[in-house]
Design a protein around this motif. Structure first.
Motif, PDB file in Angstrom:
ATOM      1  N   ARG A  60       0.692  -1.173  -0.038  1.00 54.92           N
ATOM      2  CA  ARG A  60      -0.038  -0.201   0.127  1.00 54.92           C
ATOM      3  C   ARG A  60       0.779   1.350  -0.069  1.00 54.92           C
ATOM      4  O   ARG A  60       0.801   2.362  -0.627  1.00 54.92           O
ATOM      5  CB  ARG A  60      -0.838   0.006   1.024  1.00 54.92           C
ATOM      6  CG  ARG A  60      -2.162  -0.826   0.921  1.00 54.92           C
ATOM      7  CD  ARG A  60      -2.994  -1.152   2.401  1.00 54.92           C
ATOM      8  NE  ARG A  60      -3.622   0.295   2.812  1.00 54.92           N
ATOM      9  CZ  ARG A  60      -4.262   0.332   3.719  1.00 54.92           C
ATOM     10  NH1 ARG A  60      -5.063  -0.829   4.190  1.00 54.92           N
ATOM     11  NH2 ARG A  60      -4.808   1.494   3.993  1.00 54.92           N
ATOM     12  N   ILE A  61       1.846   1.509   0.944  1.00 54.53           N
ATOM     13  CA  ILE A  61       2.882   2.529   0.823  1.00 54.53           C
ATOM     14  C   ILE A  61       3.502   2.611  -0.454  1.00 54.53           C
ATOM     15  O   ILE A  61       3.530   3.876  -0.826  1.00 54.53           O
ATOM     16  CB  ILE A  61       3.923   2.246   2.098  1.00 54.53           C
ATOM     17  CG1 ILE A  61       3.092   2.245   3.425  1.00 54.53           C
ATOM     18  CG2 ILE A  61       4.711   3.389   2.182  1.00 54.53           C
ATOM     19  CD1 ILE A  61       3.892   1.880   4.790  1.00 54.53           C
ATOM     20  N   ARG A  62       4.036   1.791  -0.998  1.00 53.41           N
ATOM     21  CA  ARG A  62       4.641   1.900  -2.347  1.00 53.41           C
ATOM     22  C   ARG A  62       3.817   2.334  -3.264  1.00 53.41           C
ATOM     23  O   ARG A  62       4.183   2.912  -4.049  1.00 53.41           O
ATOM     24  CB  ARG A  62       5.222   0.279  -2.782  1.00 53.41           C
ATOM     25  CG  ARG A  62       6.441  -0.277  -1.935  1.00 53.41           C
ATOM     26  CD  ARG A  62       6.894  -1.400  -2.568  1.00 53.41           C
ATOM     27  NE  ARG A  62       7.583  -1.106  -3.923  1.00 53.41           N
ATOM     28  CZ  ARG A  62       8.878  -1.589  -3.873  1.00 53.41           C
ATOM     29  NH1 ARG A  62       9.497  -2.079  -3.097  1.00 53.41           N
ATOM     30  NH2 ARG A  62       9.590  -1.274  -5.203  1.00 53.41           N
ATOM     31  N   PHE A  75       0.979   3.958  -2.933  1.00 51.28           N
ATOM     32  CA  PHE A  75       0.941   5.572  -2.677  1.00 51.28           C
ATOM     33  C   PHE A  75       2.042   6.513  -3.013  1.00 51.28           C
ATOM     34  O   PHE A  75       2.159   7.271  -3.850  1.00 51.28           O
ATOM     35  CB  PHE A  75       0.506   5.838  -1.053  1.00 51.28           C
ATOM     36  CG  PHE A  75       0.491   7.082  -0.733  1.00 51.28           C
ATOM     37  CD1 PHE A  75      -0.469   7.713  -0.762  1.00 51.28           C
ATOM     38  CD2 PHE A  75       1.728   7.568  -0.257  1.00 51.28           C
ATOM     39  CE1 PHE A  75      -0.835   9.166  -0.345  1.00 51.28           C
ATOM     40  CE2 PHE A  75       1.583   8.961   0.310  1.00 51.28           C
ATOM     41  CZ  PHE A  75       0.195   9.915   0.175  1.00 51.28           C
ATOM     42  N   ALA A  76       3.451   5.831  -2.720  1.00 51.13           N
ATOM     43  CA  ALA A  76       4.607   6.677  -2.791  1.00 51.13           C
ATOM     44  C   ALA A  76       4.709   6.699  -4.455  1.00 51.13           C
ATOM     45  O   ALA A  76       5.214   7.932  -4.926  1.00 51.13           O
ATOM     46  CB  ALA A  76       5.751   5.879  -2.213  1.00 51.13           C
ATOM     47  N   LYS A  77       4.434   5.634  -5.045  1.00 53.72           N
ATOM     48  CA  LYS A  77       4.488   5.736  -6.497  1.00 53.72           C
ATOM     49  C   LYS A  77       3.704   6.802  -7.348  1.00 53.72           C
ATOM     50  O   LYS A  77       3.980   7.594  -8.193  1.00 53.72           O
ATOM     51  CB  LYS A  77       4.228   4.339  -7.388  1.00 53.72           C
ATOM     52  CG  LYS A  77       4.619   4.069  -8.629  1.00 53.72           C
ATOM     53  CD  LYS A  77       5.016   2.767  -8.731  1.00 53.72           C
ATOM     54  CE  LYS A  77       5.487   2.301 -10.065  1.00 53.72           C
ATOM     55  NZ  LYS A  77       6.011   0.914 -10.203  1.00 53.72           N
ATOM     56  N   GLN A 102       2.697   9.537  -5.995  1.00 47.62           N
ATOM     57  CA  GLN A 102       3.172  10.803  -5.426  1.00 47.62           C
ATOM     58  C   GLN A 102       4.318  11.234  -6.350  1.00 47.62           C
ATOM     59  O   GLN A 102       4.740  12.201  -6.908  1.00 47.62           O
ATOM     60  CB  GLN A 102       3.650  11.059  -4.277  1.00 47.62           C
ATOM     61  CG  GLN A 102       2.598  10.643  -2.999  1.00 47.62           C
ATOM     62  CD  GLN A 102       1.671  11.472  -3.094  1.00 47.62           C
ATOM     63  OE1 GLN A 102       1.888  13.047  -3.264  1.00 47.62           O
ATOM     64  NE2 GLN A 102       0.296  11.456  -3.115  1.00 47.62           N
ATOM     65  N   TRP A 103       5.264  10.085  -6.522  1.00 44.93           N
ATOM     66  CA  TRP A 103       6.544  10.175  -7.516  1.00 44.93           C
ATOM     67  C   TRP A 103       6.205  10.490  -8.876  1.00 44.93           C
ATOM     68  O   TRP A 103       6.851  11.421  -9.412  1.00 44.93           O
ATOM     69  CB  TRP A 103       7.309   9.073  -7.135  1.00 44.93           C
ATOM     70  CG  TRP A 103       8.331   9.127  -8.274  1.00 44.93           C
ATOM     71  CD1 TRP A 103       9.432   9.688  -8.526  1.00 44.93           C
ATOM     72  CD2 TRP A 103       8.340   8.085  -9.435  1.00 44.93           C
ATOM     73  NE1 TRP A 103      10.052   9.242  -9.490  1.00 44.93           N
ATOM     74  CE2 TRP A 103       9.569   8.369 -10.086  1.00 44.93           C
ATOM     75  CE3 TRP A 103       7.574   7.028  -9.776  1.00 44.93           C
ATOM     76  CZ2 TRP A 103       9.894   7.538 -11.335  1.00 44.93           C
ATOM     77  CZ3 TRP A 103       7.655   6.450 -11.147  1.00 44.93           C
ATOM     78  CH2 TRP A 103       8.854   6.725 -11.941  1.00 44.93           C
ATOM     79  N   ARG A 104       5.297   9.797  -9.437  1.00 42.10           N
ATOM     80  CA  ARG A 104       4.965  10.000 -10.859  1.00 42.10           C
ATOM     81  C   ARG A 104       4.183  11.780 -10.885  1.00 42.10           C
ATOM     82  O   ARG A 104       4.782  12.572 -11.941  1.00 42.10           O
ATOM     83  CB  ARG A 104       3.913   9.242 -11.221  1.00 42.10           C
ATOM     84  CG  ARG A 104       4.165   7.796 -11.643  1.00 42.10           C
ATOM     85  CD  ARG A 104       3.236   6.904 -12.363  1.00 42.10           C
ATOM     86  NE  ARG A 104       3.807   5.778 -12.714  1.00 42.10           N
ATOM     87  CZ  ARG A 104       3.173   4.506 -12.546  1.00 42.10           C
ATOM     88  NH1 ARG A 104       2.022   4.387 -11.905  1.00 42.10           N
ATOM     89  NH2 ARG A 104       3.907   3.714 -12.815  1.00 42.10           N
ATOM     90  N   MET A 138       5.318  14.272  -9.060  1.00 43.41           N
ATOM     91  CA  MET A 138       6.303  14.825  -8.750  1.00 43.41           C
ATOM     92  C   MET A 138       6.918  15.002  -9.877  1.00 43.41           C
ATOM     93  O   MET A 138       7.636  16.031 -10.371  1.00 43.41           O
ATOM     94  CB  MET A 138       7.317  14.475  -7.719  1.00 43.41           C
ATOM     95  CG  MET A 138       8.584  15.383  -7.065  1.00 43.41           C
ATOM     96  SD  MET A 138       9.994  14.927  -8.390  1.00 43.41           S
ATOM     97  CE  MET A 138       9.938  13.119  -7.809  1.00 43.41           C
ATOM     98  N   ALA A 139       7.393  13.861 -10.646  1.00 39.55           N
ATOM     99  CA  ALA A 139       8.283  13.915 -12.028  1.00 39.55           C
ATOM    100  C   ALA A 139       7.628  14.661 -13.100  1.00 39.55           C
ATOM    101  O   ALA A 139       8.254  15.239 -13.886  1.00 39.55           O
ATOM    102  CB  ALA A 139       8.663  12.442 -12.166  1.00 39.55           C
ATOM    103  N   ALA A 174       8.032  18.246 -12.152  1.00 33.90           N
ATOM    104  CA  ALA A 174       9.382  18.469 -12.613  1.00 33.90           C
ATOM    105  C   ALA A 174       9.764  18.858 -14.079  1.00 33.90           C
ATOM    106  O   ALA A 174      10.224  19.789 -14.497  1.00 33.90           O
ATOM    107  CB  ALA A 174      10.355  17.522 -11.993  1.00 33.90           C
ATOM    108  N   ALA A 216      -2.048  20.920  -1.944  1.00 39.18           N
ATOM    109  CA  ALA A 216      -0.705  21.070  -1.584  1.00 39.18           C
ATOM    110  C   ALA A 216       0.194  22.227  -2.486  1.00 39.18           C
ATOM    111  O   ALA A 216       0.902  21.617  -3.129  1.00 39.18           O
ATOM    112  CB  ALA A 216      -0.090  19.495  -2.145  1.00 39.18           C
TER     113      ALA A 216
END
Lengths: 204, 345
Positions: free
Chosen positions: B43-45, B47-49, B51-53, B55-56, B59, B138
């Motif tokens: 679940r955490i991975r 979620f983090a993925k 967020q990362w997508r 962010m990328a 950017a 955010a």
């Protein structure tokens, strides 16, 4: 790795997940008395903040140090919202560690309490391993827990045997420092106790 | 088999002298690090993925925006040269209008921040009449008015700049810090409820906080005055004024100057440049930005803090998070209700 993540490299994200999420989860678990749901929330919130700010990461602080700082802040925020004071949380944690360490040095505790104290030391060892660069922690566990020969460690890390030997030496030195830092953070009460330098023996 | 374990690092033999026995025993005694429950990890991975997508993707957009900005800057230089030519030639000068007056610059951007419907980057100049809008989630931004005031915008906020010391708040919340403003220079925040003026202070003005038809003014330091028609109300540090659109009554209530209600401000606080700064100056900055009183546990620490300096950067950290840089510096800290206590580690 951070630059690759910002650039959208999925393999870099997978490395980040493998190397940093488990230590972060353990860090939060220890401080939230194992409340899984809360740990998940805190870890996700921490990752959300860190990933969002990744572009501004300059590497002055190690990535794990940064994650822990943000996580600690999230935990303090949780207690603040639930009407407990953040300061109390940190203090209680330090106090526990000091108590554990003095008791270990004292050597006068037996039975279940002693087993609990030993478990606290084991947590310190795990914390120290989590504080190392991920491949250092893995290499030490492979060598001392799984008895993996140096040659195979070298293969797993994609380097020669000599380089793996050298890495293990650096990993041990880094572990020694990380462990010392953890103990030193327990405060003068522990460091100034003569009994603190005693070694404890126990049957395994 | 007998094993050693100790909490004391001095009990670990030095590898150079006596091998690796101590470390081996410690690690073996502790056993493997606890595994993370696979369900939680998944679940955490996941979620983090996500967020990362995001962010990328942001950017990449910023990077494109940066390249476009460079091209625009080049184009602007050409236009500027032409305009300068006009200004230098008297017969042309009478046709050229005045350049837009810059009243502020952008210091920090989080998430989506638009100026006149275009994305903005840190360092951009803002002219009078510029309209800033932050995203719903955010996001936030920090501006520096030419008059020296720091102005921070929360998420879902819309502001129209009117001069180098005034602006209109149309929606959301702003935080004003006049610490670096020129002596005596106040800032004015216009709202549909009335006008808020500061007297050397830190304060927040929010439209639609607890209720959509409500304005709140929370004062962290100094004093503000609220004017509606001929009626004036003052609020001091640690006070909150509440006004409702359908009522003449203005309520005053005590508030805390630190804590979760101010967290959004911390997230858009431009970081202090700590390279070479005395530790005491840095701690005063943290104290001010977190609304907590700074206190030293002993006089000697205060003296050391005045002379010892910092190096590095705290970019990416909130003021409270940045305290982690004190690790190993000879200064410890405890953040407590309303207090930042500096003590020995």
């Amino acid at each position: 790795m951070v630059r690759q993540m910002i650039a959208g490299d999925e393999a870099a994200f997978e490395r980040f997940s493998d190397d940093y999420i488990p230590p972060l989860y353990r860090f939060a678990t220890q401080r939230l008395q194992g409340d899984r749901e809360l740990v998940r929330d805190v870890v996700q919130s921490t990752l959300c903040q860190v990933i969002e700010k990744l572009v501004s990461f300059r590497g002055e602080a190690a990535l794990m140090t940064w994650l822990c700082a943000v996580c600690r802040n999230e935990i303090a925020g949780h207690f603040r919202r639930s009407k407990k004071r953040a300061g109390e949380v940190e203090f209680r944690e330090d106090e526990d560690l000091i108590g554990v360490s003095i008791a270990l040095g004292d050597g006068g505790i037996d039975g279940p309490e002693r087993a609990a104290l030993r478990s606290e030391v084991h947590e310190l060892v795990h914390d120290a391993l989590d504080a190392l660069p991920p491949h250092y922690g893995k290499a030490l566990e492979w060598k001392y827990l799984d008895n993996v020969p140096v040659k195979e460690i070298a293969q797993r890390l994609g380097m020669g045997s000599k380089a793996a030997e050298s890495l293990l030496t650096r990993a041990r030195e880094a572990f020694r420092k990380a462990y010392a830092n953890l103990v030193n953070h327990m405060g003068p009460a522990l460091r100034d106790t003569p009994a603190a330098s005693q070694r404890m023996e126990t049957a395994s | 088999m007998s094993k050693h374990f100790s909490a004391d690092p001095s009990s670990i033999p030095d590898a150079r002298d006596s091998g690796e026995v101590g470390i081996r025993d410690l690690i073996q005694g502790a056993g493997p690090r606890p595994a993370v429950p696979s369900e939680d990890l998944a679940r955490i991975r996941s979620f983090a993925k996500e967020q990362w997508r995001e962010m990328a993707r942001t950017a990449r957009e910023r990077s494109r925006f940066g390249r476009n900005t460079t091209l625009l800057a080049l184009a602007a230089s050409v236009l500027l040269a032409v305009a300068l030519g006009w200004w230098l030639m008297p017969e042309w000068a009478e046709w050229g209008g005045p350049a837009p007056e810059l009243v502020a610059s952008v210091e920090l951007v989080r998430g989506q921040v638009l100026v006149d419907d275009s994305r903005v980057a840190p360092g951009s100049g803002l002219s009078a009449a510029a309209v800033l809008e932050t995203g719903r989630e955010a996001s936030g931004t920090a501006l520096r008015l030419i008059g020296g005031h720091s102005v921070r915008l929360d998420k879902d906020t819309r502001v129209r700049l009117t001069s180098d010391s005034s602006f209109e708040l149309e929606r959301g919340a702003v935080y004003v810090d006049s610490f670096l403003a020129a002596d005596g220079a106040g800032v004015e925040v216009s709202t549909s409820y009335g006008l808020v003026k500061d007297i050397g202070t830190q304060f927040e003005v929010r439209i639609g906080g607890r209720a959509s038809t409500e304005l709140t003014v929370r004062v962290r330091e100094g004093e503000v005055v609220f004017e509606r028609g001929d009626v004036t109300h003052a609020a001091k540090a640690g006070e909150e004024l509440t006004l409702r659109r359908d009522s003449e009554v203005v309520e005053t209530a005590p508030i805390e100057r630190h804590g979760a209600a101010w967290d959004w401000v911390a997230r858009v606080t431009p970081p202090m440049e700590i390279e070479g700064a005395p530790i005491a100056s840095y701690l005063e900055w943290v104290s001010r930005e977190t609304g907590r009183e700074l206190r030293y546990s002993e006089e000697a620490l205060a003296k050391s803090a005045a002379t010892e300096t910092l190096s590095g950067s705290i970019e990416g950290f909130t003021p409270e998070e940045s305290l982690s840089i004190l690790a190993g510096s000879g200064f410890g800290y405890q953040v407590d209700t309303g207090l930042l206590l500096i003590k020995k580690p």
